[in-house]
Design an enzyme around this catalytic site. Sequence first.
Site, PDB file in Angstrom:
ATOM      1  N   CYS A  12      -3.006  -3.320   7.153  1.00 34.13           N
ATOM      2  CA  CYS A  12      -2.660  -4.166   6.015  1.00 34.13           C
ATOM      3  C   CYS A  12      -1.388  -4.975   6.241  1.00 34.13           C
ATOM      4  O   CYS A  12      -1.310  -6.147   5.851  1.00 34.13           O
ATOM      5  CB  CYS A  12      -2.573  -3.335   4.735  1.00 34.13           C
ATOM      6  N   VAL A  50       2.876   0.170   4.400  1.00 35.37           N
ATOM      7  CA  VAL A  50       1.952   0.678   5.412  1.00 35.37           C
ATOM      8  C   VAL A  50       0.617  -0.047   5.345  1.00 35.37           C
ATOM      9  O   VAL A  50       0.273  -0.600   4.309  1.00 35.37           O
ATOM     10  CB  VAL A  50       1.706   2.203   5.207  1.00 35.37           C
ATOM     11  N   LYS A  60      -5.645  -5.702  -4.123  1.00 33.84           N
ATOM     12  CA  LYS A  60      -6.506  -6.250  -3.073  1.00 33.84           C
ATOM     13  C   LYS A  60      -7.561  -5.222  -2.716  1.00 33.84           C
ATOM     14  O   LYS A  60      -7.439  -4.045  -3.054  1.00 33.84           O
ATOM     15  CB  LYS A  60      -5.661  -6.616  -1.846  1.00 33.84           C
ATOM     16  N   ASP A  68       0.779  -1.241   0.000  1.00 34.71           N
ATOM     17  CA  ASP A  68       0.000   0.000   0.000  1.00 34.71           C
ATOM     18  C   ASP A  68       0.810   1.290   0.000  1.00 34.71           C
ATOM     19  O   ASP A  68       0.408   2.276   0.607  1.00 34.71           O
ATOM     20  CB  ASP A  68      -0.973   0.007   1.196  1.00 34.71           C
TER      21      ASP A  68
END
Lengths: 202, 195
Positions: free
Chosen positions: B139, B134, B106, B14
Amino acid sequence: MAAKPLNPSSSYAEYNIRTRKPDPKSCALLVIDVQNYFASMAAPILPALNATIRLCRRASVPVLFTRHCDADPSDYPSLAEWWGHDSRILDGSGEAELMPGLDRGDGDPVVRKHTYSAFRGTGMEERLAGMGVREVIVAGVMTNLCCETTAREAFVRGFRVFFSTDATATSSEDLHVATLKNMAYGFAYLVDCASLEKGLLG
Amino acid sequence: MEDQWKRTALLVIDMQKDFIEEGSVMWVKGGKAIVPNVMEAVELARRRGILVVWVVREHDSQGRDVELFRRHFYSSGKLGPMSKGSAGAELVDGLVIREGDYKLVKTRFSAFFATHLHSVLQGAKIDSLVMAGVQTPNCVRQTVFDAVALDYRSVTVLVDATAAATPEVHHANIFDMKNVGVSTPTLQEWRQSAS
């Protein structure tokens, strides 16, 4: 050349009126002819070359290497005539190999060329276009021959060109500086390790 | 050692503009500071021949595939966070997907939840995972716990290439991950481990 420029940047600085940062997403580093044959010129700039390569890798900029290997004189008679048949760099010889201290990764392409230009007869332009590359950073040897020709070729083919002042070298200081003046005047944004670090890694 | 790298993947989680750039509703405060370390981790991974997996969120512009507690970000006609194709969904400056890397999209916290990540990794005979990105409590944590649940032999989290909103939250979650057998080196320690 690297270690002690006679007249530091002042001599070409007056032509260096443009600044720009390379775009890591669309640029590539071309490391020109850092072969054993040119070791006497390339060894002093090897630290700067490797630093430049590392900076590019950190920024995910692809690194391509060239090796100059003279073709049959009947294909390219001009180089043999100019420099002499004895001066030919034969593929397969130790001299034609990339210098052992040069930071070349397993996945880095090595392109063979037969003349000063890294674009002529090598498919380099198509290769770079296929990679989405629109800008090139030129480093290596010899500043005023293969590096300069490659930079000029890149420019006239529509690439944005960056030319390294501290990771290029040639046989004499004045020829090195002459190239930098002309590059800055008409072809390339001059860069060095410090400005590349700022430009690529922010 | 080279063998080990062939069986390892680096999951970069992310690291997208909407998580890293201040001003976004999804801003993770500690995220910007880790960008240089994440860049270095990626460079190291590429040098070692470790597969780089870019794990990103990409959501429907109407928010139909985002968690319930975030749906309200997608209703007002303004572009919601991590909308597919938006600038905010792009990787942050400095991180570039290169040929040979793998991009995994995702829609939930874990990179394994409702994705084919596990089958892709198994197909590549990868049994060791290294995490960067992060944010640590969400996550990163979910991906790590799922990796442990799926019996990955070695799960590593780079403590200074992952981040949360505050150091306290970050370290609390690292503590929990240590307790389930996860390795938590710094980037420096990972760089030196078997180089």
